[in-house]
Design an enzyme around this catalytic site. Structure first.
Site, PDB file in Angstrom:
ATOM      1  N   ARG A   1      -2.946   9.761  12.029  1.00  6.57           N
ATOM      2  CA  ARG A   1      -2.816   9.150  10.701  1.00  6.57           C
ATOM      3  C   ARG A   1      -4.036   8.305  10.356  1.00  6.57           C
ATOM      4  O   ARG A   1      -4.472   8.294   9.200  1.00  6.57           O
ATOM      5  CB  ARG A   1      -1.534   8.330  10.559  1.00  6.57           C
ATOM      6  CG  ARG A   1      -1.437   7.789   9.117  1.00  6.57           C
ATOM      7  CD  ARG A   1      -0.050   7.559   8.620  1.00  6.57           C
ATOM      8  NE  ARG A   1       0.560   6.383   9.156  1.00  6.57           N
ATOM      9  CZ  ARG A   1       1.765   6.333   9.690  1.00  6.57           C
ATOM     10  NH1 ARG A   1       2.500   7.428   9.802  1.00  6.57           N
ATOM     11  NH2 ARG A   1       2.254   5.208  10.150  1.00  6.57           N
ATOM     12  N   SER A   2      -4.599   7.601  11.317  1.00  6.30           N
ATOM     13  CA  SER A   2      -5.785   6.801  10.995  1.00  6.30           C
ATOM     14  C   SER A   2      -6.939   7.708  10.575  1.00  6.30           C
ATOM     15  O   SER A   2      -7.679   7.394   9.635  1.00  6.30           O
ATOM     16  CB  SER A   2      -6.189   5.921  12.183  1.00  6.30           C
ATOM     17  OG  SER A   2      -6.670   6.686  13.271  1.00  6.30           O
TER      18      SER A   2
ATOM     19  N   HIS B   1     -10.236  -6.011   8.746  1.00  9.38           N
ATOM     20  CA  HIS B   1      -8.990  -5.382   8.322  1.00  9.38           C
ATOM     21  C   HIS B   1      -8.054  -6.413   7.682  1.00  9.38           C
ATOM     22  O   HIS B   1      -7.464  -6.146   6.632  1.00  9.38           O
ATOM     23  CB  HIS B   1      -8.307  -4.688   9.491  1.00  9.38           C
ATOM     24  CG  HIS B   1      -7.208  -3.773   9.068  1.00  9.38           C
ATOM     25  ND1 HIS B   1      -7.418  -2.692   8.244  1.00  9.38           N
ATOM     26  CD2 HIS B   1      -5.875  -3.794   9.310  1.00  9.38           C
ATOM     27  CE1 HIS B   1      -6.277  -2.084   8.007  1.00  9.38           C
ATOM     28  NE2 HIS B   1      -5.318  -2.724   8.632  1.00  9.38           N
TER      29      HIS B   1
ATOM     30  N   ASP C   1      -7.910   2.834   8.808  1.00  7.72           N
ATOM     31  CA  ASP C   1      -6.952   2.648   7.716  1.00  7.72           C
ATOM     32  C   ASP C   1      -7.585   1.908   6.536  1.00  7.72           C
ATOM     33  O   ASP C   1      -7.339   2.213   5.368  1.00  7.72           O
ATOM     34  CB  ASP C   1      -5.736   1.834   8.167  1.00  7.72           C
ATOM     35  CG  ASP C   1      -5.197   2.201   9.536  1.00  7.72           C
ATOM     36  OD1 ASP C   1      -5.990   2.605  10.404  1.00  7.72           O
ATOM     37  OD2 ASP C   1      -3.982   2.060   9.747  1.00  7.72           O
TER      38      ASP C   1
ATOM     39  N   TYR D   1       0.806  -1.225   0.000  1.00 11.78           N
ATOM     40  CA  TYR D   1       0.000   0.000   0.000  1.00 11.78           C
ATOM     41  C   TYR D   1       0.838   1.273   0.000  1.00 11.78           C
ATOM     42  O   TYR D   1       0.404   2.290  -0.548  1.00 11.78           O
ATOM     43  CB  TYR D   1      -0.977   0.007   1.183  1.00 11.78           C
ATOM     44  CG  TYR D   1      -0.353   0.255   2.541  1.00 11.78           C
ATOM     45  CD1 TYR D   1      -0.291   1.551   3.058  1.00 11.78           C
ATOM     46  CD2 TYR D   1       0.147  -0.784   3.306  1.00 11.78           C
ATOM     47  CE1 TYR D   1       0.269   1.799   4.313  1.00 11.78           C
ATOM     48  CE2 TYR D   1       0.704  -0.547   4.546  1.00 11.78           C
ATOM     49  CZ  TYR D   1       0.765   0.735   5.048  1.00 11.78           C
ATOM     50  OH  TYR D   1       1.322   0.976   6.277  1.00 11.78           O
TER      51      TYR D   1
END
Length: 407
Positions: free
Chosen positions: A248-249, A167, A178, A73
């Site tokens: 960041r998430s 996930h 994410d 990713y």
């Protein structure tokens, strides 16, 4: 004896010639792999960052210090920013860099050698975003077959009882913010391009479920993860949510919204709902923006001891705010907030070397939940994860934000 000596001399001479030629070829290959780009301060920040990465990583698969081609990713994120840069500049070296990665990871029959289907890892979908344009420009079926394989993963991917993508297979019953970025822009693009938009409702459902399960009404933010089973040690035993807000998430989630919305037609009944989620999140994030324009690693805990102004989340918010405002999803004031964030990155976190290389500092290298060693989602966990200069989770969004802001 004289004849033997002559033969020996000729053999030695031939060997030396062969070695010289081989060394010359090696030198040529080495030179071609280490292009010295002129990184002028008259260029836009997007190109300055891109050229820095190309100089540091002559082959795109080397991004994130990889030594062998790997489908991942982080490469997809950075190369998506290169795709936008190519659209803007029409400079073929950016297209070639993207194509080089795809060709290093996908064979002629469309097999992605380093991808393990059976892992059902949502992260692996993200790099598929670079394949649409490659297929359109080359009409090479290997790119289509690779996309079809990723789409098949989504068809068979394990889900929560309400239909949310896990996930990863090894993280059962869990949805992370994410994951929305890893899957939904690709899913929305694919179903629009090849399925007449038949599964856009399923794309929207992923956002609906994470909003339902991870949203915090007090702050307007969303928790990093949610465990439907509530069995994980990090999960709240009543709500199933992880204990903290990680910038960041939230950045992944904000980018997922602005990128997936590209494929929702104006008359789609779920489009307004997704725009409402984006506005709700943007309003909550604006309250947490530091006077410098940046955001803290643990979003809502300010200057608590150990917390720090973090690059990747800040770059992601700058991009999401700028694109959201440019597209009309967000009020125009968010373009100002995005510019303030970009100013903060340049003034506080970006260094420029004598050669002109752009270095983004204070980027969290990695963070997650569970696994081995165990990641408990605590405040102490997030602030103590290692940092990495020019981490791709910062460089990709930085390029995207620079393009949206025309900086």
């Amino acid at each position: 004896m004289k004849n033997k000596s002559k033969i020996l001399v000729l053999l030695c001479f031939g060997y030396i010639l062969i070695q010289c030629k081989a060394d010359k070829n090696k030198a040529v290959a080495s030179d071609s792999d280490n292009t010295n780009y002129i990184i002028s301060d008259t260029l836009k920040w997007s190109e300055r960052m891109a050229l820095t990465l190309m100089e540091q990583h002559p082959k795109a698969y080397q991004i994130d210090d990889k030594e062998e081609p790997k489908w991942d990713y982080v490469h997809g994120l950075v190369l998506t920013s290169f795709e936008k840069l190519y659209e803007k500049t029409k400079d073929k070296k950016y297209y070639d860099y993207i194509k080089g990665y795809a060709d290093a990871t996908i064979d002629s029959s469309g097999v992605i050698a380093s991808y393990k289907y059976e892992n059902f890892n949502i992260d692996m979908i993200e790099a598929g975003n670079i394949l649409f344009n490659l297929y359109d420009t080359t009409q090479n079926d290997k790119y289509l077959k690779a996309m079809q394989l990723l789409r098949k993963q989504l068809s068979e991917h394990p889900r929560t009882t309400e239909g949310g993508f896990w996930h990863k297979k090894r993280y059962p019953s869990q949805m992370w913010l994410d994951g929305l970025f890893m899957a939904e822009p690709f899913y929305a693009h694919y179903t629009t391009k090849f399925e007449n938009g038949a599964n856009l409702d399923d794309v929207a459902k992923q956002f609906e479920l994470i909003q339902k399960q991870a949203y915090d009404s007090k702050t307007g933010l969303l928790y990093h993860g949610w465990d439907e089973s509530k069995k994980m040690d990090w999960a709240n035993k009543e709500t199933g949510t992880s204990p903290n807000f990680w910038s960041r998430s939230l950045g992944w989630y904000a980018m997922a919204l602005v990128d997936a919305l590209d494929y929702f037609p104006e008359n789609h009944p779920k489009r307004k709902e997704l725009i409402a989620y984006l506005n709700q999140l943007a309003k909550a994030l604006a309250k947490q923006q530091h006077p410098s324009g940046l955001w803290y690693q643990v979003t809502n805990l300010g200057d608590k001891e150990g917390n720090y102004l973090e690059a990747s989340g800040s770059a992601m918010f700058a991009y999401a705010f700028a694109k959201g405002a440019n597209k009309g999803y967000l009020p125009i004031e968010y373009k100002t907030k995005a510019n303030k964030a970009f100013d903060g990155l340049i003034e506080k976190l970006v260094k420029v070397s004598e050669k002109g290389n752009v270095i983004i500092t204070q980027a969290c290298a990695v963070a997650g939940l569970g696994g081995n060693p165990y990641r408990d989602g605590s405040y102490e966990y997030y602030i103590n994860e290692k940092k990495k200069d020019n981490d791709p989770k910062a460089t990709g969004p930085f390029i995207l934000a620079a393009i949206e802001l025309n900086r």
